[in-house]
Design a protein around this motif. Structure first.
Motif, mmCIF file in Angstrom:
data_model
loop_
_atom_site.group_PDB
_atom_site.id
_atom_site.type_symbol
_atom_site.label_atom_id
_atom_site.label_comp_id
_atom_site.label_asym_id
_atom_site.label_seq_id
_atom_site.Cartn_x
_atom_site.Cartn_y
_atom_site.Cartn_z
ATOM 1 N N VAL A 6 12.134 2.228 1.496
ATOM 2 C CA VAL A 6 11.116 3.171 1.034
ATOM 3 C C VAL A 6 9.750 2.491 1.110
ATOM 4 C CG1 VAL A 6 10.303 4.582 -0.893
ATOM 5 C CG2 VAL A 6 12.762 4.264 -0.530
ATOM 6 N N GLY A 7 8.835 3.126 1.833
ATOM 7 C CA GLY A 7 7.460 2.641 1.917
ATOM 8 C C GLY A 7 6.536 3.651 1.259
ATOM 9 N N VAL A 8 5.609 3.162 0.446
ATOM 10 C CA VAL A 8 4.699 4.042 -0.281
ATOM 11 C C VAL A 8 3.269 3.542 -0.102
ATOM 12 C CG1 VAL A 8 4.047 4.924 -2.555
ATOM 13 C CG2 VAL A 8 6.445 4.561 -2.023
ATOM 14 N N SER A 9 2.361 4.478 0.142
ATOM 15 C CA SER A 9 0.939 4.151 0.103
ATOM 16 C C SER A 9 0.229 5.252 -0.669
ATOM 17 C CB SER A 9 0.366 3.987 1.509
ATOM 18 O OG SER A 9 0.417 5.198 2.213
ATOM 19 N N LEU A 10 -0.907 4.901 -1.219
ATOM 20 C CA LEU A 10 -1.646 5.820 -2.080
ATOM 21 C C LEU A 10 -3.066 5.986 -1.568
ATOM 22 C CD1 LEU A 10 -0.560 4.205 -5.464
ATOM 23 C CD2 LEU A 10 0.443 6.224 -4.385
ATOM 24 N N ASP A 11 -3.602 7.172 -1.793
ATOM 25 C CA ASP A 11 -4.980 7.453 -1.412
ATOM 26 C C ASP A 11 -5.579 8.338 -2.496
ATOM 27 O OD1 ASP A 11 -7.277 7.468 0.105
ATOM 28 O OD2 ASP A 11 -6.629 9.113 1.385
ATOM 29 N N LEU B 23 2.884 12.322 -10.731
ATOM 30 C CA LEU B 23 3.447 13.054 -9.598
ATOM 31 C C LEU B 23 4.875 12.631 -9.259
ATOM 32 C CD1 LEU B 23 0.367 12.946 -7.179
ATOM 33 C CD2 LEU B 23 1.092 14.854 -8.642
ATOM 34 N N PHE B 24 5.246 11.405 -9.612
ATOM 35 C CA PHE B 24 6.507 10.837 -9.142
ATOM 36 C C PHE B 24 7.757 11.653 -9.465
ATOM 37 C CE2 PHE B 24 10.164 7.986 -9.281
ATOM 38 C CZ PHE B 24 10.190 7.623 -7.949
ATOM 39 N N PRO B 25 7.919 12.210 -10.663
ATOM 40 C CA PRO B 25 9.145 12.985 -10.913
ATOM 41 C C PRO B 25 9.316 14.152 -9.938
ATOM 42 C CG PRO B 25 8.008 12.544 -12.973
ATOM 43 C CD PRO B 25 7.090 12.101 -11.874
ATOM 44 N N PHE B 26 8.230 14.763 -9.516
ATOM 45 C CA PHE B 26 8.302 15.875 -8.571
ATOM 46 C C PHE B 26 8.648 15.373 -7.172
ATOM 47 C CE2 PHE B 26 5.515 16.913 -12.078
ATOM 48 C CZ PHE B 26 6.074 18.096 -12.531
ATOM 49 N N PRO C 184 22.546 13.176 -1.882
ATOM 50 C CA PRO C 184 21.178 13.215 -2.403
ATOM 51 C C PRO C 184 20.666 11.811 -2.727
ATOM 52 C CG PRO C 184 22.682 14.424 -3.846
ATOM 53 C CD PRO C 184 23.489 13.901 -2.706
ATOM 54 N N LEU C 185 19.460 11.516 -2.269
ATOM 55 C CA LEU C 185 18.843 10.219 -2.529
ATOM 56 C C LEU C 185 18.019 10.331 -3.809
ATOM 57 C CD1 LEU C 185 18.145 7.330 -1.735
ATOM 58 C CD2 LEU C 185 16.287 8.254 -0.329
ATOM 59 N N ASN C 186 18.415 9.583 -4.823
ATOM 60 C CA ASN C 186 17.687 9.567 -6.090
ATOM 61 C C ASN C 186 16.837 8.299 -6.118
ATOM 62 O OD1 ASN C 186 16.879 10.403 -8.629
ATOM 63 N ND2 ASN C 186 18.555 9.326 -9.647
ATOM 64 N N LEU C 187 15.541 8.448 -5.901
ATOM 65 C CA LEU C 187 14.646 7.298 -5.860
ATOM 66 C C LEU C 187 14.613 6.573 -7.201
ATOM 67 C CD1 LEU C 187 11.583 8.837 -3.996
ATOM 68 C CD2 LEU C 187 13.277 7.261 -3.054
ATOM 69 N N GLU C 188 14.591 5.254 -7.131
ATOM 70 C CA GLU C 188 14.420 4.438 -8.331
ATOM 71 C C GLU C 188 12.994 4.628 -8.845
ATOM 72 O OE1 GLU C 188 16.702 2.387 -9.804
ATOM 73 O OE2 GLU C 188 18.215 3.049 -8.371
ATOM 74 N N ASN C 189 12.769 4.357 -10.124
ATOM 75 C CA ASN C 189 11.408 4.392 -10.650
ATOM 76 C C ASN C 189 10.536 3.415 -9.877
ATOM 77 O OD1 ASN C 189 11.611 6.336 -12.682
ATOM 78 N ND2 ASN C 189 12.482 4.847 -14.103
#
Length: 168
Positions: free
Chosen positions: A50-55, A117-120, A136-141
């Motif tokens: 999982v790769g995440v970036s923010l803007d 936003l993360f829970p959504f 189903p992929l349940n993302l870790e916190n």
């Protein structure tokens, strides 16, 4: 002045932070089920990255900000390193924020807003992977504080490297 009065005076001097989520939406979503396109079957052991970036940016309306969480999830078969699926998503939220000092606004936008936003995002990823034919992929916190620190460190390293490289 008593301790209670001192505490009340200190609280009165600190600005009251107000944050409202005005709207949130999927800006872009792509799910590619590579496994079914290849027609491969059999037992697979997934390896998920999982790769995440923010803007974040200020909107034209006073006290409004837009924050976008960009996510790319790659799932590969551990045994063969073949791709199983790729999910890419940009999920945005528009926030009304008041009472945050200017010097704290950037970390606030990059930590607190994605946290809201993360829970959504987690639910969408869960539904899309399930509807795409996978468990189903349940993302870790996610630790958005650590993501923020890593990004600041990466930027500082890039600036240091840029300064150390002489112009040609």
């Amino acid at each position: 002045m008593s301790e209670q009065e001192n505490g009340a005076a200190a609280q009165a001097q600190q600005p009251q932070v107000k944050m409202n989520t005005l709207t949130q939406f999927i800006r872009d979503l792509s799910f590619e089920n590579v496994l079914s396109q290849r027609g491969t079957g059999g037992e697979v052991t997934p390896d998920v990255q999982v790769g995440v970036s923010l803007d974040a940016k200020k909107r034209s309306v006073e006290h409004q900000y837009e924050v976008v969480v960009k996510m790319r999830i790659d799932s590969k078969n551990k045994a063969t390193d073949e791709a199983l699926f790729v999910l890419e998503m940009e999920y945005a939220g528009v926030f009304h924020i008041e009472g945050v000092p200017d010097e704290q606004m950037h970390p606030f936008l990059m930590i607190e807003c994605p946290r809201m936003l993360f829970p959504f995002i987690r639910r969408i990823v869960n539904d899309v992977t399930r509807d795409g034919g996978f468990p189903p992929l349940n993302l870790e916190n996610m630790d958005f504080v650590q993501l923020y620190r890593n990004e600041i460190a990466r930027r500082q390293q890039a600036q240091t490297t840029e300064k150390a490289t002489p112009d040609a």
